[in-house]
Scaffold this active site. Structure first.
Site, PDB file in Angstrom:
ATOM      1  N   SER A 136      65.134  27.542  54.842  1.00 18.35           N
ATOM      2  CA  SER A 136      66.018  28.670  55.147  1.00 18.35           C
ATOM      3  C   SER A 136      66.174  28.797  56.661  1.00 18.35           C
ATOM      4  O   SER A 136      66.572  27.841  57.330  1.00 18.35           O
ATOM      5  CB  SER A 136      65.461  29.951  54.516  1.00 18.35           C
ATOM      6  OG  SER A 136      66.395  31.005  54.645  1.00 18.35           O
ATOM      7  N   SER A 146     -48.871  30.602  14.866  1.00 18.53           N
ATOM      8  CA  SER A 146     -49.531  31.103  13.655  1.00 18.53           C
ATOM      9  C   SER A 146     -48.659  30.797  12.446  1.00 18.53           C
ATOM     10  O   SER A 146     -48.356  29.639  12.169  1.00 18.53           O
ATOM     11  CB  SER A 146     -49.797  32.602  13.807  1.00 18.53           C
ATOM     12  OG  SER A 146     -50.486  33.108  12.692  1.00 18.53           O
TER      13      SER A 146
END
Length: 2037
Positions: A261, A1796
């Site tokens: 553009s 004993s």
């Protein structure tokens, strides 16, 4: 003297020091003080936003600060220092440095801070910038094509802030430009004062931010148009100035430019500018033009207000504020045009909308009135999918749209008819002001048609205006020109044009660089930032963008054998053609097609979904492996939605891979696993690649995430979309790939394979080449491979039935665009139904499948609450269709026809099962599991109809059902009622349970119409098409046949070999590529040595010193290179045998694949080197061994295509180095697996190596060792030196092993391994023990001293005999157990038991055996039947006919094996022993069993069933810790060499890194025997108190490896007892990993212990009863005695102990009572009459033949009565002894004595001289005779007793002689009986017996002596003995008189030194009882059998009361006894002693 001083800047912890001139130091310091004041207070942790984060930022801030001061010299010096320190003297750029700071983890910072502190301040201080050739510009002169692009409007709302940042950072670089532009704008804008209501003074806005207008004003196009251009011009200016270039010089590096553009204006500006002057001129033209464009566009199409509702609605729907431009993404141009047409149809022409920008194939912008665009959005909303809507199960073409539509912040309808009027006005302005652009030096491309402005005939400026106002942008056209790097000069940064362009250009080789943005690169590095423009480095490296077509397109390659391959990522990975066959059930379940495909050279996947158990799949894989060529690998496909299968499938694959199975890959279908699960697959399974089949975009993202997590592991992404045969998604084939292709390709490890709908070379070639995507307006997107499924179903090897194949050929198929029609109707012969898993699945539209579709649409889609009702309504229809059309008919059928299950008899059910599950034609069941199901049903029938118990089942084995018809008939003859009886409801449920039983093949019928109907209908529905014989009427139309609607187009033949199918496609691709890529000339195809595997990598390892010559030498010092780089370096870049050997990942061993050992062997090691001969390629690796660099690895080609790898070990028995050769075949025809190991004689080579290692090279190697014979070791004399060296090596410091004069030097128990090593280790060499010694693991070791043997010691001459006890094949390997016995003087001393394991898999069962000493077992016989069963056993031989209840069996067995579960022979022999009541054990029988082939041992089976083991250890409930563990921390040695030397174990895995690496060990592992010895030493110390001889056994299992210097912690617990020895459990763990490494057990002899049994006087009520209640053994002693007393004497001794009654009556009624009475009558005793003659008397004078009862009475309780006291005490002690004996607490060699009465307990317990019954008889008799031996009054009281005397309590001098003197004189004076009878503790404890008067007198005489302090001893010294007696008599007379005066009999009281023994009324051990000796002697002789007296139990152990010396069988001992007793018997023995010798 120094001219500089250090100057330090600090801020918190950040500091920077520089050297400054002395003369400027003061100035620096002043500036520093002022600078510090500008900084905030330092913060802890991360620096704040306004603080410097690093020294560089601190210094940068300082430089910025002083640049404002008047010290230019300081600024210059500081800047130079900064550049020197941080910018490598300006070889680096400030921007690159700033970005590096972002990656500095030491000083975390942000991009904002580096911009502010670094970039801004640098350019604030710098005055001039030198010209620098960056890397990028360097490449522009060679191979890079650099272009510039410029953005337009609408990228961001805050674009002005971008300009403000530029001004802040680069003010000095752009100030002049901005001033000029500002002046120009200020000149022009007044002409449009109504538009510029807030002016256009950009310089003021920059300098004074508060004057900046609001955003709306800035977004108005009259303002934004020129200002955006200013931003771009500034970016461009900054770029040029930073590079030191003019605009023209920089432009010369550009190939072309364009702008989006309004960006075209800037593009033309830079193209026309060749100097700063022209650039300024053109820049002013540009901003002027854009001011006019913005102003005229606004005036032509002014901004108008919108209805509030429209605005709000738009915002609410996320569409933004309505404007004249609308962005629409993710819709095609056609789709958008359709919506535009719909919208415009309702609007007048002036309100129409149109596409104004085509930014990409699916990125558009519309222009038009905001209201019209709003209407477009409303229209789009109706068909747009709302956020979050799941459409994955909606066909792609029917889905709502997923797109983005949003208004842009642009308030003029650019690129549309609406600005046509503005164009003319602008052009008028242009003419009026004389604006123009001339002399473009580079192309600038038109955004409408892509043409070059340089070719324009009209004025460029006019064309630019029109391109901005009216003409749509075709951005792809404008940028469709060659470029490698595209500079985006903004605005918008990452939101701008660059990223948009990147999306378009991705994959075309064009890299986007955001020239206006400084930041660090994104994670994926998709695009670059500003610093890339300026980067400089010596290597001139730059980043390049991927070019998919260039990098991924298919090419051709020819291997050295002339075979041509299509080369792609996939074929490179496989080393095969880039074609594969996908896993699909049922086609690739069979092994024929898998094997054929692999052998044809194509990858294929075995469909795991067709297997139901690991055994089945393993069997299939074994079959495949046995049929494919070595080196080939297969893939396996598993279904992710089948978790049951994954539970066993994944572990199975792992197990098989560990065993080396050539499983190349795993593919997961029907779902993508999570990253965690995938990671387990990747890391644990050992695969070449992982295949994933995503079904959607989201699933593809999951695959990408997995690939990113494992960036070096190949992930094969198989994409099939929704058009594939079988299961499929709802996706379009192309759109998801288009959407995700770039993301997929960013992962270099993803291999992309296309599948579904393919069948020939023509339809697949566009996908391989990538051109398929161009029709969608995308760059070429090549796939790496193609997979086929449906196409191969008719292949010869496929098991698809012929009728099904023909049906497939009849299907015409449809093109891609039509396949979605299959969801609704048959399309091309195919229809979609819903599978059992609820997923769509493509099948041929047979009658059966159409019925399936009908049910999907009418029944299976119903909710549960409506399902049953619908089934009932359609019941007859469904059953009819099942029987007529479907492969699974209705089960119910009786004599009348169709019925329900419950209407059938049992016989009808059975017959129906056979009818439907047994294939009569071929005499087989559909599956063996169905046969077994039938068998289970028959057994239920038997249970129901068998009338009598014990009946043998007719069905003994399921194999009886292999021919079921006859068996069924015979079966029901036995049970005719089953043919009439209807099956019960309970059995209906049982039948349905069987039918749905997991683990069996699902039944081929439907038994019920309820909620389970869908399960039975759909389950397992695919196999029938391969087995038509099993289908009713063999009707193929009943079956389900998977097939793809698109692929169906390509199948035209039946039974074409799969190799031919795939070859035709591959050859077609080759022909096409030869034509297109090589101009039809096959000779131009590049030739390589081999194809496949890893590509050679060119690397330079920085830490390696390389010396080049005839041989290349690679040296490594202390710094190690990267392992992979090192291996790549050694492999080289040339494809040859060495490169293949080093680089391949796998080595072939037979049919197995193992990992390459070179990757571990050649791992870089410190101070090593490798040499490679340039000519021969021989590689030799050297490592440091004891200071010398010695060869340890050699790799060479020994003959054509035969490689020898030699591993060399220098530490040996004879110190001569020994080499271990491995041989390999080099096969360049297979690049995937080019190295095959030669396995012949491999194990023998390894054994011979170990033989030389352990025995020396001079000892001839021999494997001729008979495993059944003993192996003899050498005779060795143990020396102190060898003991010392050994203990030093293991760290044992026990004193017993230290050689000192005067003591024996013991050898540690572990020393036995040194003695026995050679004999023991020879056991692994026999030829029949075939295994890989390098895989040998020492599993366990144990030492056991032979009973009675003394420890080994110095001077012992010892030898060893080793026996192999077992060779067993186990799942984990071959186990060898050896027992070595150490002999000393021919007698065994110790056993050493070692277990070794050859890791691997072995099947030579003929060589395996086991010799077992079975655990001794006792069998108790409870009945005559039990005895009869034993006697019936052939192996049992009874040698003595004796009565027995319990027998003991001691057996030994030898087992030889035929297979894992079958024996080839068993031999068991042993003794059968019987324990007599006297405890004597005799042999009464034998065991002799021998058998051939067997499944078990009947002997041990019998014993385990009927007996219980004995001689087992007794384990405590709670163990007793011996240490906390912390103090038992030890460290493994740093080297194992010392132990290797002393032990003789030179196994190199312990000392050689190379051998350890070959064996896949993490290091040189510590000898297990060392660990055993060192841990046993701790046991010796802690558990045996350092008394070495006490350790009698030690065994340990080696459960984890120990590495050098590992820290270990040991714990010990006393866990139990065995035969009187402590069992000590030992566990040693690695401290770091916390894992156990050794678990052991020791047996410790207790310290020399004497067991003493107490006598009478200690009795108390309840004694022994607690133990009675808790111990079964003790209870048995008591109960046995109690039964004897009850049966023989009529009373319960238990009752007396528990209750102590005062009287007890014995009743003599009945026969039993009379027998008891006779026993009492028969009890006699002898006394001496007044005349001195001996006479016999009855003990119980009151009992005669007429007596009916007798009562025992004792006023103090019967327990105190001697006759009861004695048996009670004896039993208590006997029970206690037997209890502790049962717990293993009694050692074998102990001394014992009884005091004993206790002497009886002692002898019966430890010497077993009499059984319990005799014992209690003896002591009862003894008690009775003593009880009646003294006169008693009517109350039973006697005048006799006993007292304990402690003379030391009289006085300190009152001693033994004094006491004897007093006692004798008291007796003499009073003439009463008084004698010392027990000499217990000298001077402290004596017992006196006698007349109570005498005892009382003694007590008080001693009291008098104490009270009056009369010192008898001293008196004896001072006066004559007569005088002392005289004084003593005085005291005696006085005291005796008082005793006589007392009530008689006297109740004795305690004195100072005397304690009465309560309850004793007999003068035991006194002369008074002498008359009872002989009769008692005769009684004892009767009760003690001679056979029960065993001298070995008495000699040295028994300490008689009489002698107080251990018993001896010597004449001297007997003489001493005679001297004491004057026994006539003893005298007789002494007189005849010689006869006994």
């Amino acid at each position: 003297m120094s001219t500089h001083r250090p100057f330090q800047l600090t801020h918190g912890s950040i500091e920077h020091t520089l050297l400054v001139p002395n003369d400027l130091f003061f100035n620096y310091s002043q500036l520093k003080d002022e600078f510090i004041k500008t900084l905030p207070e330092p913060t802890e942790g991360f620096a704040g936003d306004d603080e410097p984060s690093s020294p560089a930022e601190l210094y940068g801030k300082f430089i910025g600060f002083i640049s404002n001061a008047q010290f230019p010299q300081i600024v210059e010096l500081s800047l130079k220092d900064f550049e020197s320190r941080f910018l490598d003297n300006n070889n680096d750029n400030i921007h690159s440095f700033a970005v590096k700071l972002l990656d500095d983890e030491t000083y975390p910072t942000t991009i904002a801070k580096v911009k502010e502190n670094i970039v801004k301040n640098y350019y604030k201080a710098v005055k001039s910038i030198n010209k620098v050739e960056s890397n990028l510009l360097y490449h522009c002169k060679h191979d890079a094509k650099l272009v510039a692009i410029f953005g337009g409007q609408g990228n961001t709302d805050d674009y002005f802030e971008e300009l403000r940042e530029l001004y802040t950072l680069y003010q000095g670089l752009i100030e002049d430009l901005l001033v000029s532009i500002a002046e120009k704008l200020n000149q022009l804008h007044p002409s449009f004062d109504k538009i510029y209501t807030q002016g256009l003074n950009i310089l003021s806005w920059l300098k004074h931010p508060e004057t900046t207008p609001d955003q709306d004003y800035l977004l108005s196009v009259p303002v934004s148009c020129p200002v955006i251009c200013v931003i771009q011009l500034c970016h461009y200016t900054i770029t040029c100035k930073v590079l030191g270039l003019t605009p023209g010089e920089f432009r010369n590096s550009l190939k072309w430019s364009t702008g989006h553009s309004q960006g075209l204006v800037t593009a033309v500006t830079i193209a026309a500018s060749d100097s700063w002057d022209s650039f300024l001129k053109n820049s002013l033209t540009a901003v002027s033009l854009l001011l006019f464009i913005g102003s005229r566009c606004l005036s032509t199409y002014p901004r108008t207000s919108l209805p509030p509702t429209m605005l709000q609605d738009s915002l609410d729907n996320g569409e933004g504020r309505p404007s004249p431009m609308l962005s629409v993404r993710d819709l095609s141009i056609k789709q958008v045009e359709k919506f535009i047409e719909q919208t415009n149809s309702h609007l007048p022409r002036e309100k129409h909308i149109a596409i104004s920008l085509i930014n990409g194939a699916r990125n558009l912008v519309l222009s038009g009135p905001p209201e019209s665009l709003y209407g477009f959005n409303l229209n789009l909303r109706n068909q747009k999918a709302p956020m979050g809507l799941d459409q994955s199960r909606v066909p792609f073409s029917e889905r709502k749209l997923k797109c983005s539509n949003r208004f842009l912040p642009i308030f003029a309808p650019f690129h549309s008819h609406l600005l046509a009027d503005a164009t003319e006005l602008i052009l008028d302005d242009v003419k009026e002001h004389g604006l123009s652009f001339e002399g473009l030096k580079i192309p600038v491309y038109d955004t409408f048609d892509g043409s070059d402005f340089q070719a324009l005939k009209e004025p460029i400026i006019d064309r630019v205006v029109k391109l901005i106002t009216e003409l749509p942008v075709h951005w792809e056209e404008a940028t469709n020109h060659k470029a490698t790097h595209i500079l985006d000069f903004g605005p918008g940064g990452v939101s701008g044009l660059g990223v948009l362009t990147h999306r378009n250009k991705e994959g075309t080789g064009a890299r986007i660089i955001l020239a206006g943005t400084l930041d660090s690169n994104p994670i994926d590095d998709e695009y670059g930032f500003k610093h890339e423009i300026f980067q400089t480095s010596a290597d001139k490296a730059i980043k390049w963008a991927p070019d998919w077509l260039k990098e991924l397109r298919p090419t051709l390659v020819k291997n050295s054998e002339g075979k041509i391959y299509v080369k792609t990522k996939f074929s490179q990975l496989l080393g095969r053609a880039p074609l594969m066959v996908a896993g699909m059930t049922p086609t690739t379940v069979n092994t024929d097609i898998v094997s054929a495909s692999l052998n044809a050279g194509y990858h294929i996947e075995l469909a795991g979904g067709g297997y139901f158990s690991p055994v089945m799949m393993t069997r299939a894989i074994d079959d495949i492996v046995s049929r494919i060529k070595p080196g080939y690998g297969l893939g396996i496909n598993l279904i992710y939605v089948n978790p049951f299968m994954l539970q066993w499938g994944i572990p199975l694959i792992k197990d098989l891979r560990e065993k080396g199975y050539p499983i190349q890959s795993l593919t997961i279908g029907a779902g993508v696993p999570s990253i965690e699960v995938a990671t387990e697959y990747i890391e644990d399974l050992g695969l070449t690649h992982l295949g994933l089949k995503p079904g959607s975009v989201d699933a593809i993202s999951q695959v990408i995430a997995i690939a990113k997590a494992h960036p070096t592991f190949p992930i094969v992404l198989q994409w099939t979309g929704g058009r594939g045969g079988g299961h499929h998604s709802f996706e379009d084939f192309h759109q998801p790939i288009i959407q995700m292709y770039s993301k997929i390709r960013r992962c270099s490890n993803i291999v992309l394979v296309a599948g579904s709908g393919f069948g020939s070379d023509e339809d697949t070639y566009p996908y391989l080449s990538g051109y398929w995507s161009e029709k969608f307006n995308y760059p070429p997107m090549p796939f790496d491979g193609v997979l086929f499924g449906s196409r191969v179903m008719t292949s010869k090897e496929s098991h698809t039935s012929l009728a099904a194949k023909k049906l497939i050929v009849e299907c015409k198929g449809v093109p891609d665009q039509q396949w979605e029609q299959t969801y609704k109707k048959p399309t091309g012969g195919i229809i979609t139904v819903r599978s059992e898993m609820g997923e769509p699945i493509h099948k041929i539209a047979t009658r059966g499948v159409m019925f399936w579709k009908e049910l999907d649409d009418t029944i299976f889609n119903l909710p549960k609450n409506k399902l049953l009702d619908a089934l009932n309504k359609k019941r007859d229809h469904i059953i009819k269709k099942l029987n007529n059309d479907f492969q699974k008919p209705w089960f119910g059928k009786n004599a009348n026809g169709v019925c329900d299950l419950q209407e059938m008899t049992y016989k009808e059910v059975a017959n129906r099962l056979v009818e439907l599950m047994y294939v009569k034609k071929s005499h087989r069941w559909i599956d063996v599991s169905l046969r077994n199901m039938y068998g289970d049903f028959l057994r239920r029938v038997e249970e129901r109809f068998t009338s009598s118990a014990g009946t043998v089942s007719l069905l003994q084995n399921f194999n009886q059902l292999n021919e079921p018809e006859q068996f069924t008939a015979d079966f029901f003859e036995k049970f005719p009622q089953a043919g009439k009886q209807l099956i019960s409801e309970e059995d209906c449920d049982y039948f349905l349970m069987l039918a749905a039983r997991p683990g069996q093949k699902p039944v081929p019928f439907v038994p019920v119409l309820d909620e389970r109907f869908e399960f039975f209908f759909k389950k397992d529905s695919l196999w029938q098409s391969e087995d038509l014989e099993s289908v009713v009427d063999e009707d193929v139309q009943r079956t389900c046949i998977l097939h793809g609607p698109v692929a169906s187009q390509y199948t035209s033949k039946v039974d074409e070999p799969i190799g031919d199918i795939l070859n035709s496609i591959h050859e077609g691709h080759i022909a096409r590529l030869i034509k297109e890529e090589y101009a039809g000339d096959e000779s131009k195809i590049p030739v390589v040595e081999y194809f496949g595997g890893k590509k050679p990598a060119s690397v330079s390892a920085t830490s390696v010193n390389i010396i080049d010559g005839n041989q290349v030498v690679y040296e490594i010092d202390s710094e190690l290179p990267n392992k992979q780089e090192w291996l790549d370096l050694l492999a080289g870049t040339e494809l040859n045998w060495l490169q293949a050997f080093i680089s391949t990942d796998r080595i072939v061993q037979g049919s197995k694949h193992v990992s390459n050992p070179l990757h571990d062997i050649l791992t870089p090691a410190k101070h090593s080197k490798v040499t490679i001969d340039k000519k021969t390629k021989k590689l030799t690796a050297f490592e440091n061994i004891k200071g010398d660099l010695l060869p340890v690895v050699e790799i060479e080609l020994v003959k054509p295509n035969t490689i020898q790898l030699s591993l060399i070990e220098h530490r040996t028995a004879d110190t001569n180095p020994v080499a271990l050769p491995f041989l390999y075949k080099y096969n360049p025809a297979d690049g995937f697996a080019p190295i095959l190991e030669i396995m012949e004689d491999r194990n023998e080579r390894i054994k011979e190596f170990y033989w030389k290692l352990w025995f020396g090279s001079s000892v001839p190697y021999s494997n001729d060792i008979n495993v059944e014979k003993a192996i003899l070791g050498d005779e060795i004399t143990i020396s102190s030196q060898t003991i010392s060296e050994f203990t030093h090596a293991i760290g044992n410091k026990c004193d017993a092993f230290v050689d000192r004069p005067g003591k024996a030097t013991l050898a540690p128990m572990d020393f036995a391994i040194v003695i026995g090593w050679k004999a023991i280790i020879k056991a692994i060499f026999p030829k029949s023990v075939d295994g890989d010694l390098l895989k040998l693991v020492h599993l366990s070791n144990g030492y056991k001293m032979i009973t009675g043997a003394a420890p080994l010691k110095k001077g012992d001459v010892v030898s060893t005999k080793a026996e192999i006890k077992a060779v067993l094949n186990q799942p984990s390997g071959k186990l060898v157990e050896v027992v070595g016995t150490i002999y000393r003087e021919g007698k065994p001393v110790m056993e050493v038991t070692s277990q070794f394991l050859y890791r691997g898999e072995y099947n030579d069962y003929c060589n395996t055996f086991q010799k077992v000493t079975e655990t001794p077992v006792q069998v108790a016989f409870k009945s005559a039947k039990d005895l009869a069963v034993l006697r019936s056993k052939e192996w049992f031989h009874l040698e003595k006919d004796v009565q027995f209840d319990v027998l003991t069996f001691r057996c030994e067995s030898t087992y030889k094996f035929k297979s894992a579960n079958v024996y080839s022979s068993i031999k068991t022999t042993g003794q059968v022993l019987l324990e007599l009541p006297t405890k004597e054990v005799i042999q009464v029988g034998s065991v002799d069993y021998e058998a051939g082939t067997s499944y078990g041992n009947p002997v041990t089976d019998y014993l385990s069933r009927n007996g219980k083991t004995i001689e087992e250890s007794v384990i405590f409930e709670n163990a007793i810790p011996l240490s906390s563990g912390e103090e038992l921390t030890s460290k493994a040695p740093g080297t194992n060499e010392p132990y290797a030397i002393v032990s003789g174990d030179y196994n190199p895995i312990h000392v050689s890194r190379v051998f350890a690496a070959y064996a896949k060990l993490p290091g040189t592992i510590t000898h297990g025997m060392y660990s055993s010895a060192s841990i046993r030493a701790l046991v010796e110390e802690w558990a045996a108190n350092n008394v070495a001889a006490r350790v009698r056994a030690f065994k340990c299992d080696f459960v984890g490896m120990v590495l050098p210097n590992d820290t270990l912690q040991t714990t010990m617990e006393h866990v139990g007892m065995i035969n009187g020895r402590k069992i000590i459990k030992v566990e040693t763990r690695n401290v770091e990993t916390e894992l156990p490494v050794l678990i052991g057990e020791a047996e410790i002899e207790q310290p020399t212990t004497t067991y003493v049994f107490t006598g009478q006087g200690s009795q108390e009520q309840g004694m022994g009863m607690e133990l009675y209640n808790s111990s079964e053994v003790a209870r048995e002693v008591w109960d046995k005695a109690d039964r004897h007393f009850v049966n023989n004497y009529g009373f319960s001794i238990l009752d007396i102990v528990q209750n102590n009654p005062n009287e007890l009556t014995i009743h003599f009624g009945g026969a039993k009572g009379r027998a008891i009475r006779d026993n009492y009558i028969g009890m006699m005793f002898e006394t001496i009459g007044e005349d001195g003659a001996l006479k016999s008397e009855k003990i119980f004078k009151d009992i005669d033949e007429t007596t009916t009862s007798y009562t025992f009475v004792s006023p103090t309780g019967l327990l105190s009565a001697t006759q009861f006291t004695q048996p009670a005490l004896t039993l208590m002690e006997k029970a206690a002894y037997e209890d502790i004996k049962s717990k293993g607490l009694i050692p074998s060699d102990i001394m014992f004595a009884g005091h004993s009465l206790g002497e009886y307990s002692a002898l019966s317990s430890l010497a077993n001289v009499m059984p319990i019954e005799s014992l209690v008889d003896v002591v009862f008799y003894r008690g009775m005779t003593m009880q009646v031996a003294v006169p008693r009054d009517e109350l039973g009281r006697s005048n006799y007793g006993m007292v304990a005397v402690n003379p030391s309590r009289v006085s300190a001098t009152f001693d033994d002689s004094a006491l004897r003197f007093v006692v004798d004189e008291v007796a003499n004076k009073t003439k009463w009986l008084l004698e010392i009878v027990n000499y217990n503790v000298e001077n402290q404890q004596y017992v006196a017996a006698g007349d109570l008067r005498a005892l009382d007198t003694l007590t008080n005489v001693l009291n008098v002596l104490k009270i009056n302090k009369i010192d008898i001893v001293k008196l004896q010294e001072q006066m004559s003995i007569e005088k002392v007696k005289e004084h003593l008599y005085e005291i005696v007379d006085e005291v005796a008189a008082k005793s006589l005066a007392k009530p008689q009999p006297i109740d004795l009281e305690r004195g100072f030194a005397v304690i009465p023994l309560k309850g004793i009324s007999v003068p035991f051990h006194s002369s008074y009882l002498m008359s009872g000796v002989k009769p008692f002697q005769r009684f004892l002789c009767k009760k003690i059998p001679k056979s029960s007296v065993k001298p070995q139990d008495l000699i040295g152990k028994y300490i008689p009361n009489l002698t107080a010396k251990p018993f001896e069988l010597t004449k001297e001992y007997f003489q001493s006894v005679y001297d004491l007793t004057k026994s006539e018997k003893i005298k007789s023995i002494l007189d005849n002693w010689e006869q006994y010798e």
